[in-house]
Design a protein around this motif. Structure first.
Motif, PDB file in Angstrom:
ATOM      1  N   GLN A 172      29.754  44.996  55.775  1.00 37.70           N
ATOM      2  CA  GLN A 172      30.716  44.028  55.261  1.00 37.70           C
ATOM      3  C   GLN A 172      32.000  44.703  54.785  1.00 37.70           C
ATOM      4  N   PRO A 173      33.118  43.963  54.773  1.00 37.44           N
ATOM      5  CA  PRO A 173      34.403  44.529  54.318  1.00 37.44           C
ATOM      6  C   PRO A 173      34.346  44.929  52.851  1.00 37.44           C
ATOM      7  N   ILE A 174      35.223  45.817  52.458  1.00 40.64           N
ATOM      8  CA  ILE A 174      35.204  46.381  51.115  1.00 40.64           C
ATOM      9  C   ILE A 174      35.432  45.315  50.035  1.00 40.64           C
ATOM     10  N   ASN A 175      36.189  44.228  50.363  1.00 45.90           N
ATOM     11  CA  ASN A 175      36.486  43.226  49.347  1.00 45.90           C
ATOM     12  C   ASN A 175      35.296  42.350  48.994  1.00 45.90           C
ATOM     13  N   ILE A 176      34.133  42.635  49.572  1.00 46.86           N
ATOM     14  CA  ILE A 176      32.943  41.879  49.212  1.00 46.86           C
ATOM     15  C   ILE A 176      32.571  42.114  47.740  1.00 46.86           C
ATOM     16  N   THR A 177      33.065  43.201  47.159  1.00 43.00           N
ATOM     17  CA  THR A 177      32.741  43.495  45.758  1.00 43.00           C
ATOM     18  C   THR A 177      33.602  42.691  44.779  1.00 43.00           C
ATOM     19  N   THR A 178      34.416  41.806  45.306  1.00 40.59           N
ATOM     20  CA  THR A 178      35.212  40.910  44.473  1.00 40.59           C
ATOM     21  C   THR A 178      34.603  39.512  44.509  1.00 40.59           C
ATOM     22  N   ILE A 179      34.269  38.961  43.367  1.00 37.20           N
ATOM     23  CA  ILE A 179      33.625  37.652  43.290  1.00 37.20           C
ATOM     24  C   ILE A 179      34.684  36.549  43.283  1.00 37.20           C
ATOM     25  N   LEU A 189      34.679  43.589  40.811  1.00 34.56           N
ATOM     26  CA  LEU A 189      33.595  44.256  40.085  1.00 34.56           C
ATOM     27  C   LEU A 189      33.382  45.700  40.509  1.00 34.56           C
ATOM     28  N   GLY A 190      33.870  46.058  41.670  1.00 38.54           N
ATOM     29  CA  GLY A 190      33.662  47.424  42.134  1.00 38.54           C
ATOM     30  C   GLY A 190      32.187  47.733  42.310  1.00 38.54           C
ATOM     31  N   ALA A 191      31.775  48.895  41.834  1.00 43.33           N
ATOM     32  CA  ALA A 191      30.384  49.318  41.996  1.00 43.33           C
ATOM     33  C   ALA A 191      29.409  48.429  41.243  1.00 43.33           C
ATOM     34  N   LEU A 192      29.875  47.752  40.190  1.00 47.32           N
ATOM     35  CA  LEU A 192      28.998  46.857  39.431  1.00 47.32           C
ATOM     36  C   LEU A 192      28.500  45.686  40.276  1.00 47.32           C
ATOM     37  N   PHE A 193      29.235  45.398  41.355  1.00 50.35           N
ATOM     38  CA  PHE A 193      28.834  44.289  42.221  1.00 50.35           C
ATOM     39  C   PHE A 193      27.418  44.484  42.738  1.00 50.35           C
ATOM     40  N   TRP A 194      27.070  45.718  43.056  1.00 52.23           N
ATOM     41  CA  TRP A 194      25.769  45.955  43.676  1.00 52.23           C
ATOM     42  C   TRP A 194      24.628  45.749  42.692  1.00 52.23           C
ATOM     43  N   LEU A 195      24.889  46.030  41.408  1.00 53.33           N
ATOM     44  CA  LEU A 195      23.885  45.701  40.398  1.00 53.33           C
ATOM     45  C   LEU A 195      23.718  44.187  40.287  1.00 53.33           C
ATOM     46  N   LEU A 196      24.861  43.483  40.326  1.00 54.67           N
ATOM     47  CA  LEU A 196      24.817  42.029  40.285  1.00 54.67           C
ATOM     48  C   LEU A 196      24.112  41.471  41.513  1.00 54.67           C
ATOM     49  N   ALA A 197      24.358  42.070  42.666  1.00 50.67           N
ATOM     50  CA  ALA A 197      23.745  41.600  43.904  1.00 50.67           C
ATOM     51  C   ALA A 197      22.225  41.717  43.850  1.00 50.67           C
ATOM     52  N   GLY A 198      21.749  42.882  43.403  1.00 49.22           N
ATOM     53  CA  GLY A 198      20.307  43.071  43.287  1.00 49.22           C
ATOM     54  C   GLY A 198      19.690  42.125  42.282  1.00 49.22           C
ATOM     55  N   PHE A 199      20.390  41.939  41.168  1.00 49.80           N
ATOM     56  CA  PHE A 199      19.900  41.012  40.139  1.00 49.80           C
ATOM     57  C   PHE A 199      19.851  39.593  40.676  1.00 49.80           C
ATOM     58  N   ALA A 200      20.886  39.177  41.409  1.00 46.32           N
ATOM     59  CA  ALA A 200      20.946  37.815  41.937  1.00 46.32           C
ATOM     60  C   ALA A 200      19.786  37.533  42.878  1.00 46.32           C
ATOM     61  N   LEU A 201      19.461  38.478  43.738  1.00 48.54           N
ATOM     62  CA  LEU A 201      18.364  38.291  44.687  1.00 48.54           C
ATOM     63  C   LEU A 201      17.033  38.121  43.969  1.00 48.54           C
ATOM     64  N   VAL A 202      16.767  39.011  43.033  1.00 49.59           N
ATOM     65  CA  VAL A 202      15.480  38.957  42.311  1.00 49.59           C
ATOM     66  C   VAL A 202      15.422  37.749  41.390  1.00 49.59           C
ATOM     67  N   ALA A 203      16.509  37.490  40.662  1.00 51.42           N
ATOM     68  CA  ALA A 203      16.516  36.388  39.700  1.00 51.42           C
ATOM     69  C   ALA A 203      16.394  35.035  40.389  1.00 51.42           C
ATOM     70  N   GLU A 204      17.135  34.837  41.480  1.00 51.29           N
ATOM     71  CA  GLU A 204      17.078  33.550  42.190  1.00 51.29           C
ATOM     72  C   GLU A 204      15.698  33.321  42.789  1.00 51.29           C
ATOM     73  N   SER A 205      15.108  34.376  43.318  1.00 49.67           N
ATOM     74  CA  SER A 205      13.772  34.277  43.889  1.00 49.67           C
ATOM     75  C   SER A 205      12.756  33.835  42.838  1.00 49.67           C
ATOM     76  N   ASN A 206      12.792  34.471  41.688  1.00 47.39           N
ATOM     77  CA  ASN A 206      11.836  34.126  40.627  1.00 47.39           C
ATOM     78  C   ASN A 206      12.145  32.779  39.987  1.00 47.39           C
ATOM     79  N   ALA A 207      13.434  32.387  39.973  1.00 51.36           N
ATOM     80  CA  ALA A 207      13.802  31.102  39.383  1.00 51.36           C
ATOM     81  C   ALA A 207      13.240  29.944  40.193  1.00 51.36           C
ATOM     82  N   VAL A 208      13.331  30.018  41.518  1.00 50.82           N
ATOM     83  CA  VAL A 208      12.756  28.973  42.360  1.00 50.82           C
ATOM     84  C   VAL A 208      11.238  28.974  42.211  1.00 50.82           C
TER      85      VAL A 208
END
Length: 364
Positions: A172-179, A189-208
């Motif tokens: 994906q293009p570099i600007n994917i780290t911008t929400i 968000l820069g590098a913090l985006f990837w922490l958010l991405a991992g959290f979003a995947l796990v959190a959404e999965s468990n929320a459903v």
């Protein structure tokens, strides 16, 4: 006819009504997508067909798979500390995700011409579904409502999520780290985006997964969220809109077997996969803020569990017993113990889910 019985039967129609509304909504979304992208009107209206194909295919397949699951004694073990009215559901076949997920993924892959984005999201969806399948199988094998350990489940979710994020980094293009935010705003968000991405995947999965506690609840609310997400991304990501349409349709087909009284439960096989799919599409299309709105019900369910546990621990007395903020968590159990019928809770959640989808579309 008794008014209470009439009301119950009316609410039972919600699955069929939802199918019609979703199909009409997807048609309208495709129409808007045509106009926004300057395409000839009507070109994208064919995207409604995958929803119907998956809904009908899943419905038909369920008439064969549900009895098979019952013959394999793949019955759900109901936890004894849950609502007592749920004990009568003991033995209802679970692992329903094994028949509605493959339909959605298979149709989406073929219909999209194996679009790389659809392949990636499908892989993540099936990966999370495999985690749920392992958990469901352990519950059935041990005849206990405890499957694999929470730590193992979390580690597997993080592992599949990390693989998906690595694929995102590489493709994906570099600007994917911008929400992207409403009103044309954005949040880099820069590098913090990837922490958010991992959290979003796990959190959404468990929320459903937490929302999957009443007949038709998770399937219907996920179908609505997927439709809203599909409509939102239609102008820019028609391939992933197709994926959302297929998965939404499969959820609707599953509802024909899961509506109250349920003949089958989706189990962790289905719920973990649905949450992962929604988050994965949100990450690929830079619509995480919209996913947050679309997942408002899942968020409330999750927060109710966190609040219940935190309040109980904070109010523990010398006897080691604390107070409860809710009669039971997640929140749908609190409503049920407060006297709400299952069908009423599901109908109200459907309505709120639809309003949240409209809100997400309106502010983007």
């Amino acid at each position: 006819m008794d008014a209470k019985l009439f009301s119950s039967r009316s609410i039972q129609l919600s699955g069929t009504l939802l199918l019609i509304l979703l199909s009409l909504g997807l048609s309208a979304a495709a129409f808007v997508a045509d106009m926004a992208a300057g395409r000839p009107l009507g070109q994208e209206l064919s995207l409604t067909l995958p929803l119907w194909v998956c809904a009908l295919a899943t419905t038909g397949l369920g008439f064969w798979v549900v009895p098979l699951l019952r013959s394999l004694k793949a019955g759900q073990i109901i936890r004894e500390d849950g609502p007592q009215t749920h004990l009568k559901k003991t033995g209802t076949p679970t692992m329903g995700g094994v028949f509605f997920l493959p339909v959605a993924v298979g149709v989406a892959l073929v219909w999209s011409g194996f679009s790389p984005s659809v392949v990636a999201v499908s892989a993540l969806t099936l990966g999370y579904g495999a985690i749920g399948l392992l958990d469901d199988w352990q519950i059935i094998r041990r005849k206990s409502n405890k499957g694999i350990s929470p730590r193992l489940k979390l580690m597997l979710q993080i592992g599949f999520g990390a693989l998906f994020c690595l694929w995102l980094m590489a493709t994906q293009p570099i600007n994917i780290t911008t929400i992207a935010l409403p009103l044309g705003l954005s949040l880099p968000l820069g590098a913090l985006f990837w922490l958010l991405a991992g959290f979003a995947l796990v959190a959404e999965s468990n929320a459903v997964n937490l929302t999957d506690g009443l007949d038709g609840l998770a399937g219907g609310t996920a179908a609505i969220a997927l439709l809203g997400l599909g409509a939102l991304i239609a102008p820019t990501h028609p391939d992933l809109m197709l994926f959302c349409a297929c998965l939404s349709g499969s959820c609707l087909g599953f509802l024909s077997h899961n509506r109250n009284p349920a003949r089958v439960f989706m189990g962790d096989t289905g719920s973990l996969a649905l949450g992962g799919a929604i988050a994965a599409v949100g990450l690929l299309t830079n619509t995480l803020f919209a996913v947050l709105l679309l997942s408002g019900l899942f968020l409330v369910e999750t927060l109710s569990v966190i609040a219940q546990v935190s309040y109980y621990k904070a109010t523990k007395g010398p006897d080691g017993i604390g107070k409860r903020l809710f009669k039971m968590s997640p929140f749908h159990n609190h409503l049920e113990l407060s006297g709400w019928a299952e069908t009423r809770i599901v109908a109200v959640f459907y309505t709120i889910g639809g309003l949240l989808a409209l809100l997400a579309l309106a502010i983007q």
